[in-house]
Design an enzyme around this catalytic site. Sequence first.
Site, PDB file in Angstrom:
ATOM      1  N   GLY A  69      -5.229  -5.043  -0.816  1.00  0.00           N
ATOM      2  CA  GLY A  69      -5.759  -3.808  -1.197  1.00  0.00           C
ATOM      3  C   GLY A  69      -6.836  -4.005  -2.086  1.00  0.00           C
ATOM      4  N   THR A  70      -6.832  -4.903  -3.065  1.00  0.00           N
ATOM      5  CA  THR A  70      -7.695  -5.162  -3.873  1.00  0.00           C
ATOM      6  C   THR A  70      -9.145  -5.578  -3.358  1.00  0.00           C
ATOM      7  OG1 THR A  70      -6.023  -5.885  -5.744  1.00  0.00           O
ATOM      8  CG2 THR A  70      -8.732  -6.511  -6.050  1.00  0.00           C
ATOM      9  N   CYS A 103       0.384  -4.345 -17.921  1.00  0.00           N
ATOM     10  CA  CYS A 103       0.377  -5.510 -18.922  1.00  0.00           C
ATOM     11  C   CYS A 103      -0.577  -6.489 -18.479  1.00  0.00           C
ATOM     12  CB  CYS A 103       1.799  -6.088 -19.047  1.00  0.00           C
ATOM     13  SG  CYS A 103       1.802  -7.309 -20.088  1.00  0.00           S
ATOM     14  N   SER A 130      -2.176  -2.805   1.978  1.00  0.00           N
ATOM     15  CA  SER A 130      -1.876  -4.168   1.846  1.00  0.00           C
ATOM     16  C   SER A 130      -0.482  -4.466   2.535  1.00  0.00           C
ATOM     17  CB  SER A 130      -1.938  -4.153   0.311  1.00  0.00           C
ATOM     18  OG  SER A 130      -1.433  -5.464   0.055  1.00  0.00           O
ATOM     19  N   ALA A 131      -0.358  -5.414   3.340  1.00  0.00           N
ATOM     20  CA  ALA A 131       0.847  -5.920   4.028  1.00  0.00           C
ATOM     21  C   ALA A 131       2.126  -5.938   3.130  1.00  0.00           C
ATOM     22  CB  ALA A 131       0.693  -7.164   4.800  1.00  0.00           C
ATOM     23  N   HIS A 132       1.956  -6.411   1.593  1.00  0.00           N
ATOM     24  CA  HIS A 132       3.133  -6.757   0.903  1.00  0.00           C
ATOM     25  C   HIS A 132       3.783  -5.466   0.438  1.00  0.00           C
ATOM     26  CE1 HIS A 132       1.580  -6.439  -3.451  1.00  0.00           C
ATOM     27  NE2 HIS A 132       0.599  -6.440  -2.693  1.00  0.00           N
ATOM     28  N   ASN A 178       0.459   4.936  -7.359  1.00  0.00           N
ATOM     29  CA  ASN A 178       1.444   3.965  -7.243  1.00  0.00           C
ATOM     30  C   ASN A 178       2.228   4.128  -8.756  1.00  0.00           C
ATOM     31  OD1 ASN A 178      -1.401   3.311  -8.341  1.00  0.00           O
ATOM     32  ND2 ASN A 178      -0.306   1.717  -9.499  1.00  0.00           N
ATOM     33  N   THR A 238     -12.096 -18.371   6.341  1.00  0.00           N
ATOM     34  CA  THR A 238     -11.351 -18.615   7.909  1.00  0.00           C
ATOM     35  C   THR A 238     -10.062 -17.724   7.780  1.00  0.00           C
ATOM     36  OG1 THR A 238     -11.952 -20.794   7.588  1.00  0.00           O
ATOM     37  CG2 THR A 238      -9.923 -20.456   9.047  1.00  0.00           C
ATOM     38  N   GLN A 286      -0.293   2.754  -1.052  1.00  0.00           N
ATOM     39  CA  GLN A 286       1.163   3.230  -1.262  1.00  0.00           C
ATOM     40  C   GLN A 286       1.723   3.943  -0.292  1.00  0.00           C
ATOM     41  OE1 GLN A 286       3.357   2.256  -3.399  1.00  0.00           O
ATOM     42  NE2 GLN A 286       1.967   0.865  -4.940  1.00  0.00           N
TER      43      GLN A 286
HETATM   44  N1  PLP Z   1      -4.041  -0.076  -4.769  1.00  0.00           N
HETATM   45  C1  PLP Z   1      -2.721   0.430  -5.072  1.00  0.00           C
HETATM   46  C2  PLP Z   1      -2.522   1.935  -5.207  1.00  0.00           C
HETATM   47  C3  PLP Z   1      -1.742  -0.514  -5.437  1.00  0.00           C
HETATM   48  O1  PLP Z   1      -0.595   0.126  -5.721  1.00  0.00           O
HETATM   49  C4  PLP Z   1      -2.202  -1.990  -5.315  1.00  0.00           C
HETATM   50  C5  PLP Z   1      -0.964  -3.019  -5.611  1.00  0.00           C
HETATM   51  O2  PLP Z   1      -0.082  -2.498  -6.546  1.00  0.00           O
HETATM   52  C6  PLP Z   1      -3.193  -2.227  -5.072  1.00  0.00           C
HETATM   53  C7  PLP Z   1      -4.269  -1.293  -4.634  1.00  0.00           C
HETATM   54  C8  PLP Z   1      -3.639  -3.681  -5.049  1.00  0.00           C
HETATM   55  O3  PLP Z   1      -3.159  -4.419  -3.586  1.00  0.00           O
HETATM   56  P1  PLP Z   1      -2.960  -5.705  -3.541  1.00  0.00           P
HETATM   57  O4  PLP Z   1      -1.904  -6.077  -4.441  1.00  0.00           O
HETATM   58  O5  PLP Z   1      -2.702  -5.963  -2.181  1.00  0.00           O
HETATM   59  O6  PLP Z   1      -4.340  -6.467  -4.108  1.00  0.00           O
END
Ligand code: PLP
Length: 378
Positions: free
Chosen positions: A69-70, A321, A195-197, A149, A233, A177
């Site tokens: 996601g970042t 934190c 984001s998959a996790h 989040n 890759t 989210q």
């Molecule tokens: N955006 C939101 C709303 C999130 O909650 C998070 C992760 O906690 C992210 C972006 C970042 O995602 P990633 O951990 O896959 O980089």
Amino acid sequence: MIYLDHAATTPLDGEVLQAMMPYLTDVYGNPSSQHSAGREAANAVTAARDKIARIVGVPASNIYFTAGGTEAANTALKGVCAASRERGRHIVLSAIEHPALLESARDMCAYGWELTLVDPDGNGIISPDSIAKALRPDTVFVGVMAANNEVGTVQPIADIYAVVKRHGAFFFSDCVQTAGVLPFAQFPSDGMGFSAHKFYGPKGVGVLYMKGGARFARLLSGGNQERGLRAGTTNVAGAVGCACALERACAAMDKNNKKVVRLRDMFLKLVNQNIEGVHLNGDGQSRLPANANLSFDGCDGEQIVFGLDLAGVACSTGSACSSGAVTSSHVLTAMGLEEQRVKSAVRFTFGKDNTEEEVARSVDCLKAVVARIRRSRA
Ligand code: PLP
């Protein structure tokens, strides 16, 4: 351990791991290679992209695999700004965005862009009107997350998107989210990321959707992967796992949401019955099924999280934190909550594998931890 921190990350679904295994072992070709081993890997990535595109409801050519996601947020914001600098240098974000987008915008400010942050109301909702007021003729990028989040508020994205479309700026929605939790159709945008996790998939892989024709500069330069817009890759097993996890989460969406809401509401009821001086943060209605963000009179959120951790319950505070420095939650602060309520916030986020017994036990632990902290401060 009782795990109540599913907004931070989720466990990997066993079926997703099974789907990924061949690409972590036997099918190890580089998808950019021309031999059959490479083609087999490339076919798996194509199938994963097609599956995700079908679920999101967009063309596969608009889907880019990222490292999460970042990276999706960074690429959208920095990429659109870099490609639109002749049109203007103004960015509008909600003040409660994840740092992935907020810090990307702050990076651009170092290169001459201006950032306007739009505050939510006291429940954490961003109004379309407040976005409309922040728009300027030189605004090129607007970002409002689908759901927050920390407090779980689900934003009126369709109305906000209509406002931004009338203006003509690019609209990005961080769907990290909501992916796998709420339908994508609820959150129209020009670009979005997830984001998959967060939906029982692997860590370190995500998706950026950019609508057809969107002009954006790439973040990672190098090879021609992802149509030249994201070099490096391809994470084949990650892409396969992301698609499989999204498919499974969306297929079970109603069932999982019903269960998670039942557990979350049972938790809130037990907390109200057993602990005094507790306040729910965020909106009562427009809220993610899994989220309960609570403030506790006379307590420090960090102390509650540590106390619960010792008791075997995992949750998190509303504060970020980093490098050992605890800062107040920018989300709760932007909502206008008073300092004590901000400092005492704790986030509990439930998952599909939690049980009623775990909920009951976690409330017992919470009651004991809060009582101990209050006694120590009396
Ligand atoms: N955006 C939101 C709303 C999130 O909650 C998070 C992760 O906690 C992210 C972006 C970042 O995602 P990633 O951990 O896959 O980089």
